[in-house]
Design a protein around this motif. Structure first.
Motif, mmCIF file in Angstrom:
data_model
loop_
_atom_site.group_PDB
_atom_site.id
_atom_site.type_symbol
_atom_site.label_atom_id
_atom_site.label_comp_id
_atom_site.label_asym_id
_atom_site.label_seq_id
_atom_site.Cartn_x
_atom_site.Cartn_y
_atom_site.Cartn_z
ATOM 1 N N GLN A 152 -16.141 17.950 -14.987
ATOM 2 C CA GLN A 152 -15.311 16.939 -14.846
ATOM 3 C C GLN A 152 -15.316 16.320 -16.241
ATOM 4 O O GLN A 152 -15.916 16.595 -17.194
ATOM 5 C CB GLN A 152 -16.045 15.428 -13.940
ATOM 6 C CG GLN A 152 -17.562 15.412 -14.473
ATOM 7 C CD GLN A 152 -18.309 15.190 -13.059
ATOM 8 O OE1 GLN A 152 -17.922 14.982 -12.149
ATOM 9 N NE2 GLN A 152 -19.665 14.885 -13.633
ATOM 10 N N GLY A 153 -13.951 15.627 -16.489
ATOM 11 C CA GLY A 153 -13.485 15.146 -17.824
ATOM 12 C C GLY A 153 -12.720 14.058 -17.380
ATOM 13 O O GLY A 153 -12.052 13.849 -16.308
ATOM 14 N N LEU B 59 -9.241 15.181 -15.948
ATOM 15 C CA LEU B 59 -9.595 16.364 -14.650
ATOM 16 C C LEU B 59 -9.258 15.504 -13.404
ATOM 17 O O LEU B 59 -10.139 14.767 -13.259
ATOM 18 C CB LEU B 59 -10.754 16.935 -14.686
ATOM 19 C CG LEU B 59 -10.912 18.428 -13.868
ATOM 20 C CD1 LEU B 59 -9.893 19.370 -13.991
ATOM 21 C CD2 LEU B 59 -12.107 19.062 -13.793
ATOM 22 N N TRP C 51 -5.296 18.822 -13.573
ATOM 23 C CA TRP C 51 -5.759 17.854 -14.862
ATOM 24 C C TRP C 51 -4.226 17.153 -15.265
ATOM 25 O O TRP C 51 -3.352 17.658 -15.079
ATOM 26 C CB TRP C 51 -6.511 18.444 -15.739
ATOM 27 C CG TRP C 51 -5.734 19.359 -16.667
ATOM 28 C CD1 TRP C 51 -5.217 19.114 -17.699
ATOM 29 C CD2 TRP C 51 -5.499 20.855 -16.323
ATOM 30 N NE1 TRP C 51 -4.592 20.354 -18.393
ATOM 31 C CE2 TRP C 51 -4.869 21.274 -17.482
ATOM 32 C CE3 TRP C 51 -5.705 21.621 -15.320
ATOM 33 C CZ2 TRP C 51 -4.416 22.788 -17.616
ATOM 34 C CZ3 TRP C 51 -5.413 23.187 -15.569
ATOM 35 C CH2 TRP C 51 -4.937 23.533 -16.600
#
Lengths: 337, 337
Positions: free
Chosen positions: B26-27, B30, B41
């Protein structure tokens, strides 16, 4: 005609041709299609990169000589190396996996730990994939990344008078492969170095950024071997290259273990995942001053026969070396480019 | 534990867990990682989508019952279907191919002609890939696409009171597979229809755009079968679903060829690559008016047990059907989702 007669590069040319003829191989935003380290297209505000590989157990790797974790690292690292060879930054990866049903869950988790290690180090997200049953282990990672318009590293654009630079050492990965395959025994320091060189390549993402910053625009990563990969640059650029064997960066541990054979490993051994790049001498010198990774000047670009690579050794020509490794044409196992 | 004991979905959950725990799943940008039809994303100004598949000869396809051209079309079409299931438009594809060395060049070109046909129809560029030797044919396409922020179709977000819609017909592809496998003979009209349904799926890209425009936000494509794929929506949304068998869209030719067995094909047969979607009745009615592809309402979303799918037939419950197809847990050959 069978594909083993045409060979990998011949088949690639055919596929590239039919795709272009059909009009689905080029578009207004597509900067690079079939034939470079990654495809590149103009996104909104940046260049999007995409690269993929397919690695098949028994063809590209052998789980008797490497761990699942090493396999995970390496299978993803070689894709990041393609992003580096374009001067890009990686962003996301999706992983397609084929697995025999009697594989242990623990082994798949180890494979993922190898990929996770790389993802952490290079700020990459593992964002999806596909799982399927298969008679042998198959890994097909795809990595998306991005770069800046006008600041990509490509295979074309090398010009006579420019010099050829290389990061790191050449031939170490092939030496490691030979050690593992033939069960060669060396002292622990050499053994560890060779094993790491073959199984734990480090993609040159940061080094590629430095090249871009210093104005270098031509590069490729070493997957098939110096001569074979330099030939790709020479073909795409319509130039000839001359390499001086004395200047090849061979690691002292490889030289001590393989002696005279190191030269051949450095010229034709693949999978080092170092960067070969081309530019003016002053640019290469500036690059060299700015990175801790060693940078060597190994030859120069000449006018002449497009795609030809000459190797000079103690002043005389070694002639044309075999062209590195092609899938289909050889039974030799290796990683794909 | 062997992966055949844990099963495909169990293994996916494990991999999703370790990737999240490591912080590489996860970011900030994203939107969707492991667990939907494609990863998504936030790019610059749009949402980037990426989806991949891996298809192995002998596991997912048999070149005795399909041509190389059909294989090319289908292997890429199922990836476009994943982009459709996200409400996206496809842009680029990279194709990883593993090929035995005695394959004819002409066969590989035919495979590409199948992919080129699809690429032309859906405005997709074939921009790269990887070729390697392999003991059997392996195809691993990756398709990049894009959508708009806030306008994706995902598996989560279905709410009690909403209805379940389906495009086209269900069970036709599974009927076609059964015909080809068992060598069943029907009249030419039925044979052609069933063959096309199994080998020439048409991704619902345009239909998905209409869903998005009318405010639908929950969808999945039918790869494993209505019940199995609807279960994915119910799990991701934390709801239960009720399907009325009488309302399932079975094609008249399938009904005439398979009679009562059509119901099971429509409920559990995979690979139709139609869209299952969820929304308010008036939205579904507007969608229906706007497309020539038939749209059926097959059931409703209920509060209750997350992930449960009940099937009603002539007023009484058929109980829990088998969960569709999982890789590793079954020897049944199919295409991957």
């Amino acid at each position: 005609m069978k594909i083993r007669e045409l060979g990998e590069f011949g088949l690639l040319e055919e596929l590239s041709r039919v795709v272009k003829e059909a009009g689905v191989g080029q578009g207004p935003d597509l900067l690079l299609g079939i034939g470079d380290d990654a495809s590149a297209w103009l996104g909104l505000g940046r260049v999007e990169l995409l690269t993929t590989d397919i690695l098949v157990e028994g063809v590209h790797f052998d789980l008797k000589t490497m761990s699942w974790r090493e396999l995970g690292w390496k299978s993803l690292a070689v894709n990041l190396s393609d992003i580096a060879a374009m001067g890009g930054q990686p962003s996301q990866a999706v992983i397609s996996l084929g697995l025999p049903e009697d594989v242990e869950v623990e082994q798949v988790l180890e494979l993922y730990q190898g990929m996770i290690g790389l993802a952490k180090e290079f700020n990459l997200l593992l964002s999806g994939g596909d799982l399927t049953a298969s008679p042998m282990v198959i890994i097909s990672p795809t990595v998306a990344g991005y770069g800046k318009e006008g600041q990509l590293l490509t295979r074309s654009g090398a010009r006579p008078g420019q010099l050829i630079g290389v990061t790191g050492y050449l031939g170490s990965a092939a030496a490691g492969l030979q050690m593992l395959r033939e069960g060669l025994e060396f002292d622990p320091e050499i053994t560890l170095y060779l094993r790491q060189a073959h199984l734990h390549p480090v993609p040159r993402i940061a080094e590629a950024q430095k090249l871009v910053q210093e104005g270098i625009r031509v590069a490729i990563d070493v997957s098939d071997g110096l001569v074979a990969d330099l030939r790709h640059i020479c073909q795409a650029s319509g130039v000839e290259a001359e390499v001086e064997a004395e200047n090849l960066p061979v690691h002292p541990l490889v030289r001590s273990a393989f002696g005279e054979a190191s030269l051949r490993l450095a010229l034709a051994g693949g999978e080092d995942y170092e960067l070969i790049f081309v530019g003016e001498e002053e640019k290469i010198q500036r690059v060299r001053q700015q990175m801790s990774t060693p940078v060597s000047i190994v030859g120069r670009i000449l006018p002449g026969e497009a795609g030809k690579v000459k190797v000079l050794h103690q002043g005389s020509s070694l002639g044309e070396l075999e062209s590195g490794w092609e899938h289909f044409k050889s039974g030799k196992a290796t990683w794909s480019c």
